[in-house]
Write a protein that holds these residues in place. Structure first.
Motif, PDB file in Angstrom:
ATOM      1  N   ARG A 174       0.819  -1.218   0.000  1.00 45.14           N
ATOM      2  CA  ARG A 174       0.000   0.000   0.000  1.00 45.14           C
ATOM      3  C   ARG A 174       0.853   1.268   0.000  1.00 45.14           C
ATOM      4  O   ARG A 174       0.399   2.334   0.389  1.00 45.14           O
ATOM      5  CB  ARG A 174      -0.931  -0.024   1.218  1.00 45.14           C
ATOM      6  N   LYS A 175       2.081   1.136  -0.462  1.00 45.28           N
ATOM      7  CA  LYS A 175       3.005   2.270  -0.391  1.00 45.28           C
ATOM      8  C   LYS A 175       2.670   3.389  -1.365  1.00 45.28           C
ATOM      9  O   LYS A 175       3.161   4.508  -1.204  1.00 45.28           O
ATOM     10  CB  LYS A 175       4.441   1.779  -0.617  1.00 45.28           C
ATOM     11  N   THR A 176       1.841   3.121  -2.374  1.00 48.25           N
ATOM     12  CA  THR A 176       1.494   4.192  -3.306  1.00 48.25           C
ATOM     13  C   THR A 176       0.407   5.106  -2.753  1.00 48.25           C
ATOM     14  O   THR A 176       0.196   6.201  -3.286  1.00 48.25           O
ATOM     15  CB  THR A 176       1.016   3.622  -4.654  1.00 48.25           C
ATOM     16  N   TYR A 177      -0.283   4.664  -1.686  1.00 51.91           N
ATOM     17  CA  TYR A 177      -1.305   5.549  -1.127  1.00 51.91           C
ATOM     18  C   TYR A 177      -1.123   5.821   0.362  1.00 51.91           C
ATOM     19  O   TYR A 177      -1.624   6.834   0.866  1.00 51.91           O
ATOM     20  CB  TYR A 177      -2.729   5.077  -1.447  1.00 51.91           C
ATOM     21  N   GLN A 178      -0.417   4.982   1.082  1.00 51.84           N
ATOM     22  CA  GLN A 178      -0.051   5.309   2.454  1.00 51.84           C
ATOM     23  C   GLN A 178       1.328   5.969   2.463  1.00 51.84           C
ATOM     24  O   GLN A 178       2.107   5.818   1.536  1.00 51.84           O
ATOM     25  CB  GLN A 178      -0.073   4.050   3.327  1.00 51.84           C
ATOM     26  N   MET A 179       1.645   6.678   3.537  1.00 52.90           N
ATOM     27  CA  MET A 179       2.822   7.551   3.552  1.00 52.90           C
ATOM     28  C   MET A 179       4.123   6.814   3.855  1.00 52.90           C
ATOM     29  O   MET A 179       4.138   5.805   4.554  1.00 52.90           O
ATOM     30  CB  MET A 179       2.617   8.658   4.604  1.00 52.90           C
ATOM     31  N   ASP A 180       5.209   7.363   3.346  1.00 52.77           N
ATOM     32  CA  ASP A 180       6.558   6.869   3.607  1.00 52.77           C
ATOM     33  C   ASP A 180       6.924   7.200   5.063  1.00 52.77           C
ATOM     34  O   ASP A 180       6.874   8.356   5.475  1.00 52.77           O
ATOM     35  CB  ASP A 180       7.533   7.561   2.656  1.00 52.77           C
TER      36      ASP A 180
ATOM     37  N   ALA B  70       3.331  14.863   6.312  1.00 51.34           N
ATOM     38  CA  ALA B  70       2.219  14.718   7.262  1.00 51.34           C
ATOM     39  C   ALA B  70       1.438  16.010   7.399  1.00 51.34           C
ATOM     40  O   ALA B  70       0.204  16.005   7.486  1.00 51.34           O
ATOM     41  CB  ALA B  70       2.755  14.273   8.628  1.00 51.34           C
ATOM     42  N   LEU B  71       2.139  17.125   7.426  1.00 49.96           N
ATOM     43  CA  LEU B  71       1.463  18.416   7.554  1.00 49.96           C
ATOM     44  C   LEU B  71       0.672  18.735   6.291  1.00 49.96           C
ATOM     45  O   LEU B  71      -0.420  19.315   6.361  1.00 49.96           O
ATOM     46  CB  LEU B  71       2.482  19.513   7.853  1.00 49.96           C
ATOM     47  N   ARG B  72       1.208  18.368   5.132  1.00 45.16           N
ATOM     48  CA  ARG B  72       0.468  18.591   3.893  1.00 45.16           C
ATOM     49  C   ARG B  72      -0.813  17.763   3.867  1.00 45.16           C
ATOM     50  O   ARG B  72      -1.881  18.248   3.470  1.00 45.16           O
ATOM     51  CB  ARG B  72       1.346  18.261   2.676  1.00 45.16           C
TER      52      ARG B  72
END
Length: 330
Positions: free
Chosen positions: A220-226, A233-235
């Protein structure tokens, strides 16, 4: 004669009563949201192997679980559905049926305890045969095409009686789409608790056992964050606030205390820390081996999440801590 000049901070640590008097951060039972996994069938209470003390339960046993939760003073639960494998399809249809497992569970909660807050996890991964959080085409999770199904899911959950919608899919635009859909369906007063900051984390493994939601291919790395990213995270949080989110979830919590504090400092909205399954499993395993004092570790960990800036905590430890807090009041 002692000529050294220094401050004596230990004066405020001398006794338990003084330490309690000046304690800055406190846990309250009202802080907790307790996750419940609802499974199809009857007379089902299946312990999750990687999460001792956490169970998948069927609807006919939900009432006894709710009795315990309410007696402990817990005010909110978050519901996750675990449908039969044979009922899953490529679009996750079971997520938005009016007779879906979360919808039925929500009605059951409200029948017995209308004052208990129901947070509905709004996602497709438990209901798709591929285990991803949206529509898949040629191995790619499609963003915009998935939004319509997420809106249908949110509206069906609100119709069933959910108090709060918690979309966890991390599709771009999911908050504004769901907000628009809820408003058009007449649910203008239903708040959205967005999984605004959700990392592609290794701490989710046990949850996928509990919800039977592991992806059947890829990740799920293309939609969950690195996990390496902080400013992202702020964005993400800013977008969700602008699109209508009422709460912001940071998930996981334990390795992301800096993110919880960043989000708290930047946004005037309730912040929710998700104390995830891997964090739970690590403590349970260490305690079972006698390596740690389980109660002390849990209380310290959850207190640190509040100190970092969390207003609420989704945690599998909610019942344990609620019981301990009751004991200290007696």
């Amino acid at each position: 004669m002692n000529t050294l000049e220094f401050k004596r901070h230990r004066r405020l640590r001398k006794t338990a009563a003084i330490r309690s008097m000046v304690r800055e951060t406190h846990l309250h039972t009202e802080d907790f949201i307790y996750p419940i996994f609802i499974v199809e069938g009857e007379n089902q209470k299946n312990e999750v192997p990687s999460m001792p003390g956490v169970f998948q339960i069927s609807l006919d046993l939900l009432k006894s679980e709710l009795d315990e939760i309410v007696a402990l003073g817990i005010k909110a639960v978050i519901l996750f559905g675990v449908p039969n494998e044979s009922d899953k399809d490529e679009c996750g249809t079971g997520a938005f049926h009016d007779h879906g497992i979360v919808q039925l569970a929500t009605k059951e909660v409200k029948k017995h305890y209308p004052e208990l807050l129901v947070v509905a996890d709004t996602c497709l991964c438990e209901y798709t045969d591929h285990g991803h959080c949206g529509i898949v085409e040629n191995g790619t999770v499609l963003n915009d095409e998935s939004l319509e199904l997420l809106v249908k899911t949110a509206v069906s959950q609100a119709e069933a009686g959910a108090d709060i919608i918690a979309p966890s899919n991390m599709m771009d635009g999911f908050v504004v789409a769901i907000r628009k859909g809820l408003d058009e369906a007449g649910f203008i007063d239903i708040p959205i608790m967005s999984y605004a900051v959700k990392y592609s984390s290794a701490f989710y493994g046990p949850f996928r056992d509990a919800a039977n939601s592991a992806p059947q291919f890829g990740d799920r790395k293309t939609y969950q964050m690195d996990p390496a990213n902080r400013m992202e995270a702020l964005r993400e949080a800013e977008s969700d606030i602008e699109e209508g989110a009422d709460f912001l979830i940071v998930k996981p919590a334990l390795s992301y205390m800096d993110i919880i504090r960043d989000v708290k400092n930047h946004f005037n909205a309730p912040i929710v820390a998700y104390n995830v399954s891997g964090e739970y499993a690590m403590i349970k395993a260490a305690a079972a081996n006698g390596w740690i004092d389980e109660r002390s570790i849990i209380l310290e960990m959850l207190t640190s999440m509040k100190r970092a800036g969390a207003d609420l905590i989704i945690t599998y430890f909610a019942k344990d801590v609620a019981g301990w807090l009751q004991d200290t009041k007696q």
